[in-house]
Design a protein around this motif. Structure first.
Motif, short mmCIF file in Angstrom:
data_model
loop_
_atom_site.label_atom_id
_atom_site.label_comp_id
_atom_site.label_asym_id
_atom_site.label_seq_id
_atom_site.Cartn_x
_atom_site.Cartn_y
_atom_site.Cartn_z
N TYR A 41 46.37 36.09 48.68
CA TYR A 41 45.30 36.58 47.80
C TYR A 41 45.14 35.65 46.60
O TYR A 41 44.58 36.01 45.58
CB TYR A 41 45.55 38.04 47.39
CG TYR A 41 45.26 38.99 48.54
CD1 TYR A 41 43.97 39.46 48.76
CD2 TYR A 41 46.25 39.36 49.43
CE1 TYR A 41 43.69 40.30 49.83
CE2 TYR A 41 45.98 40.20 50.50
CZ TYR A 41 44.69 40.67 50.70
OH TYR A 41 44.41 41.48 51.77
N VAL A 86 38.37 36.96 49.08
CA VAL A 86 39.06 37.13 47.80
C VAL A 86 38.34 36.27 46.76
O VAL A 86 38.65 35.09 46.58
CB VAL A 86 40.54 36.71 47.91
CG1 VAL A 86 41.30 37.12 46.66
CG2 VAL A 86 41.18 37.32 49.14
N GLN A 88 46.52 33.40 39.43
CA GLN A 88 45.27 33.90 40.03
C GLN A 88 44.18 34.05 38.96
O GLN A 88 43.80 35.18 38.59
CB GLN A 88 45.52 35.27 40.71
CG GLN A 88 46.42 35.19 41.93
CD GLN A 88 46.87 36.57 42.40
OE1 GLN A 88 47.60 37.26 41.70
NE2 GLN A 88 46.45 36.98 43.59
N ARG A 131 36.13 42.04 54.63
CA ARG A 131 36.74 43.05 53.76
C ARG A 131 36.74 42.33 52.41
O ARG A 131 37.24 41.22 52.28
CB ARG A 131 38.15 43.36 54.23
CG ARG A 131 38.94 44.31 53.31
CD ARG A 131 39.71 43.57 52.27
NE ARG A 131 40.63 44.42 51.53
CZ ARG A 131 41.35 44.00 50.50
NH1 ARG A 131 41.26 42.75 50.10
NH2 ARG A 131 42.16 44.81 49.88
N LYS A 145 35.39 44.48 40.42
CA LYS A 145 35.95 43.86 39.21
C LYS A 145 35.26 42.55 38.82
O LYS A 145 35.78 41.79 38.01
CB LYS A 145 37.45 43.62 39.41
CG LYS A 145 38.23 44.90 39.71
CD LYS A 145 39.73 44.70 39.63
CE LYS A 145 40.46 46.01 39.72
NZ LYS A 145 40.85 46.41 41.06
N GLU A 186 36.85 46.84 48.44
CA GLU A 186 38.00 47.57 47.92
C GLU A 186 37.68 48.04 46.51
O GLU A 186 37.32 47.25 45.65
CB GLU A 186 39.20 46.61 47.90
CG GLU A 186 40.48 47.25 47.55
CD GLU A 186 41.44 46.25 46.98
OE1 GLU A 186 42.64 46.50 47.02
OE2 GLU A 186 40.99 45.20 46.45
N SER A 234 39.26 49.99 43.64
CA SER A 234 40.32 50.73 42.94
C SER A 234 39.80 51.19 41.57
O SER A 234 38.73 50.77 41.12
CB SER A 234 41.55 49.84 42.79
OG SER A 234 41.23 48.70 42.06
N ARG A 255 54.67 47.76 48.07
CA ARG A 255 53.76 47.08 49.00
C ARG A 255 54.54 46.43 50.14
O ARG A 255 54.02 46.23 51.24
CB ARG A 255 52.93 46.04 48.25
CG ARG A 255 52.31 46.61 46.96
CD ARG A 255 51.13 45.85 46.47
NE ARG A 255 51.36 44.45 46.14
CZ ARG A 255 50.40 43.62 45.75
NH1 ARG A 255 49.15 44.04 45.67
NH2 ARG A 255 50.66 42.37 45.45
N ARG A 267 54.79 45.27 54.96
CA ARG A 267 54.70 43.82 55.21
C ARG A 267 55.84 43.28 56.07
O ARG A 267 55.90 42.08 56.34
CB ARG A 267 54.64 43.09 53.87
CG ARG A 267 53.46 43.55 53.02
CD ARG A 267 53.40 42.87 51.66
NE ARG A 267 52.20 43.30 50.94
CZ ARG A 267 51.75 42.77 49.81
NH1 ARG A 267 52.42 41.77 49.25
NH2 ARG A 267 50.66 43.22 49.23
O1 TEU Z 1 44.36 44.60 45.64
C1 TEU Z 1 43.72 45.00 44.49
C2 TEU Z 1 44.07 46.35 44.01
O2 TEU Z 1 43.40 46.82 43.13
C3 TEU Z 1 45.21 47.13 44.53
O3 TEU Z 1 44.99 47.55 45.79
C4 TEU Z 1 46.50 46.42 44.26
O4 TEU Z 1 47.46 46.63 45.20
C5 TEU Z 1 47.07 47.02 43.03
O5 TEU Z 1 46.11 47.11 42.07
C6 TEU Z 1 48.19 46.21 42.52
O6 TEU Z 1 48.71 46.93 41.48
C7 TEU Z 1 43.92 43.44 46.26
C8 TEU Z 1 44.80 43.11 47.43
O7 TEU Z 1 44.69 44.12 48.37
C9 TEU Z 1 46.19 42.90 46.94
O8 TEU Z 1 47.07 42.63 47.99
C10 TEU Z 1 46.17 41.74 45.98
O9 TEU Z 1 47.42 41.57 45.40
C11 TEU Z 1 45.14 41.94 44.89
O10 TEU Z 1 43.88 42.35 45.39
C12 TEU Z 1 44.87 40.65 44.16
O11 TEU Z 1 44.11 39.81 44.97
#
Ligand code: TEU
Length: 579
Positions: free
Chosen positions: A64, A101, A173, A204, A210, A264, A266, A432, A436
């Motif tokens: 990522y 990503v 990142q 995906r 964000k 995604e 969150s 996580r 994995r």
């Molecule tokens: O995850 C972003 C995300 O908001 C969450 O699912 C993440 O696991 C969590 O906020 C961490 O505290 C995505 C990916 O699925 C994740 O594997 C990556 O680490 C992240 O983006 C950054 O690219």
């Protein structure tokens, strides 16, 4: 169901490439390994394969952190292997999507190297740079007090150009600046059209809410006085221009290819915030993952994420109901999922793996729960064979994830033994890393994940692989794998009820039975308003319960009910009943 878009009825399956199948014995999964298991996926009932990031990357966050969107990380294979994967999917009537990503890149990406080279570089503005703040003593501080997802400030100082850059995740990142139109165009062209032109069916989309940050860059309110960094998701989630950006991305890079998209989402727990992303008329995304259910048990606040919070079954039921029914009366669409690469295994979290029988029943109950939910179903590799969390006896050294390690280190640095123990306990349930570890294919060495005599797998293989593996379950009609196949067939056969039906909870407050009614829209052409119904009863407790009574109490009309019963504590299995 008439002219429904194909992806609504499809079953998606997420592959975590490092851990799926290793074809060359380097201990790391790869594309040829994945390709060799296409028949397994097809046979399971998978329609679409989603492959987590396979691009060139320093692997600070398992890919990522992309350093080149058009190259494949060598241990995974080559661009030509992706072409083969696409062909192998398409020739079976399946599709394939990649992980996009584009909230951030790796610091090793050429764009960032240019951006950080000087303040005048044309790509300076492709990332988010801000000057330092200085206090009365002249000590340098980051531009804001924000805490990132991986337990640190969201800002890292760059000595060369004497400014901070923003990163919501690891310092490696850096966040792209979506305010810059050239940057957005480069994303569409170099990361999206490139792969769509090669025949990939969609994406995906990582961290899709964000991209638009609030532009005032102010401090977040202090909610954790102990910490120098404060949770601040409201500064970057669902920001002022987010819908404009996603509409543009759709118009310029998704729609022209009829590409399927699942974003995604969150930190967006309110249905009214979610609908605009997936309303068909809005022209943004086909689907999103909303995390309220999968995040159950995680602590509040970023620092407390791994302090486990127990919850009653009624909470899980209520949240399932919310995210099953939020699209009612809208033109939006839902997803169903309970595992991915960012969470612990479902059996370990929602079931009981303490005995082989409890494990098997838990796996089947979870399968039935998921396969009867409305929306598009997403499975995660290993879910279908009931893979469970890493054993509690494994120490922190077996954890590889940057997030797990950072939270553990933060707790250790706090000096509080209690906090450290609570964090480790939380990691044992929620980390996580659990999802994995290598896929358990067989009882061969390394669970058949890698070739004979191969290097040690990149993550330790679960000791239970001799009893929990795909080869053994393929031949056992009572296995979790066989149950998934059966449940997916039922789902397809009755998709008017299971994929498209309404969802109504029964016995909302019962803390061991999870029962609900799925009901189709009126059947076209029927004289009266006939609806097809299913009552689903999952016994999530340890005691046997008389499930059939629940159905009777529901006054289901005779003849139109198929009752599926899966028990954890009773005889198990599934039965059909009329009336
Ligand atoms: O995850 C972003 C995300 O908001 C969450 O699912 C993440 O696991 C969590 O906020 C961490 O505290 C995505 C990916 O699925 C994740 O594997 C990556 O680490 C992240 O983006 C950054 O690219």
């Amino acid at each position: 169901v008439g002219s429904t878009p194909w992806w609504k009825d499809a079953t998606f399956y997420q592959v975590y490439p490092a851990s799926f199948k290793d074809s060359n014995g380097d201990g790391w999964g790869d594309l040829p390994g994945l390709i060799s298991e296409m028949d397994y996926l097809h046979d399971l009932g998978v329609d679409v394969v989603w492959v987590s990031p396979i691009f060139e990357s320093p692997q600070k966050d398992m890919g990522y952190d992309v350093s080149d969107y058009q190259a494949i990380y060598a241990p995974y294979g080559t661009v030509e292997d992706v072409d083969v994967l696409v062909q192998e999917c398409h020739s079976r009537g399946m599709k394939v999507i990649l992980d996009l990503v584009v909230n951030h890149t790796s610091i090793e990406h050429a764009w960032f190297k240019e951006s950080r080279s000087s303040k005048n570089n044309p790509k300076r503005d492709w990332y988010i740079w801000k000057p330092a703040r200085y206090d009365d003593q002249g000590i340098r501080h980051p531009p804001t007090n924000w805490r990132g997802y991986f337990a640190s400030s969201t800002w890292t100082w760059d000595d060369r150009t004497q400014e901070y850059y923003l990163h919501l995740y690891a310092a490696d990142q850096p966040d792209l600046n979506w305010e810059n139109a050239d940057c957005r165009e480069a994303i569409y062209e170099e990361t999206m059209r490139f792969w769509l032109d090669r025949g990939v069916d969609g994406f995906r989309i990582d961290t899709v809410n964000k991209y638009s940050k609030r532009q005032d860059f102010v401090d977040a309110p202090i909610t954790d006085p102990e910490s120098p960094h404060q949770p601040a998701p409201e500064m970057w989630c669902n920001g002022p221009r987010i819908h404009e950006f996603i509409k543009e991305m759709n118009r310029k890079a998704l729609a022209p290819y009829k590409a399927v998209s699942v974003g995604e989402l969150s930190n967006t727990p309110h249905p009214s915030q979610v609908v605009p992303y997936v309303s068909a008329a809005a022209g943004e995304l086909d689907m999103v993952f909303e995390f309220s259910v999968i995040r159950l048990g995680t602590g509040n606040g970023f620092g407390a994420k791994y302090i486990y919070q127990p919850y009653p079954l009624s909470k899980l039921k209520g949240l399932t109901e919310t995210w099953q029914s939020f699209i009612e009366g809208t033109d939006a669409w839902a997803t169903a999922f309970i595992e991915n690469h960012d969470n612990g295994r479902a059996i370990s979290r929602f079931g009981d793996a303490s005995t082989p029988e409890a494990w098997r029943r838990s796996g089947r109950a979870i399968a039935l729960w998921q396969a009867t939910l409305s929306g598009t179903l997403f499975l995660y590799q290993g879910q279908e064979i009931g893979m469970v969390n890493m054993p509690a006896s494994w120490g922190i050294d077996e954890y590889r994830d940057i997030e797990s390690r950072n939270f553990y280190a933060e707790a250790a640095a706090s000096g509080s033994r209690e906090r450290l123990e609570a964090t480790m306990k939380g990691l044992q349930i929620l980390a996580r890393d659990h999802s994995r570890i290598p896929f358990q294919w067989s009882d061969a060495p390394h669970a058949g994940f890698t070739t004979e005599g191969a290097a040690k797998p990149w993550m330790r293989v679960h000791e239970n692989y001799r009893s929990v593996n795909a080869a053994q379950q393929a031949h056992d009609p009572d296995s979790i794998l066989s149950f998934y196949k059966h449940a997916l067939r039922l789902r397809r056969e009755h998709r008017d009820v299971f994929v498209h039906g309404s969802f109504k909870l029964v016995d909302r407050d019962d803390e061991s039975l999870f029962a609900y009614i799925k009901e189709s829209a009126p059947v076209a052409g029927a004289a009266a308003a006939v609806r097809r119904k299913a009552v689903v009863v999952l016994n999530m407790g340890a005691e046997t319960k008389a499930c059939v009574d629940v159905a009777r109490a529901m006054k289901c009309a005779a003849g139109d009910v198929r009752l599926l019963v899966s028990t954890l504590g009773g005889q198990g299995g599934e039965s059909t009943a009329k009336g």
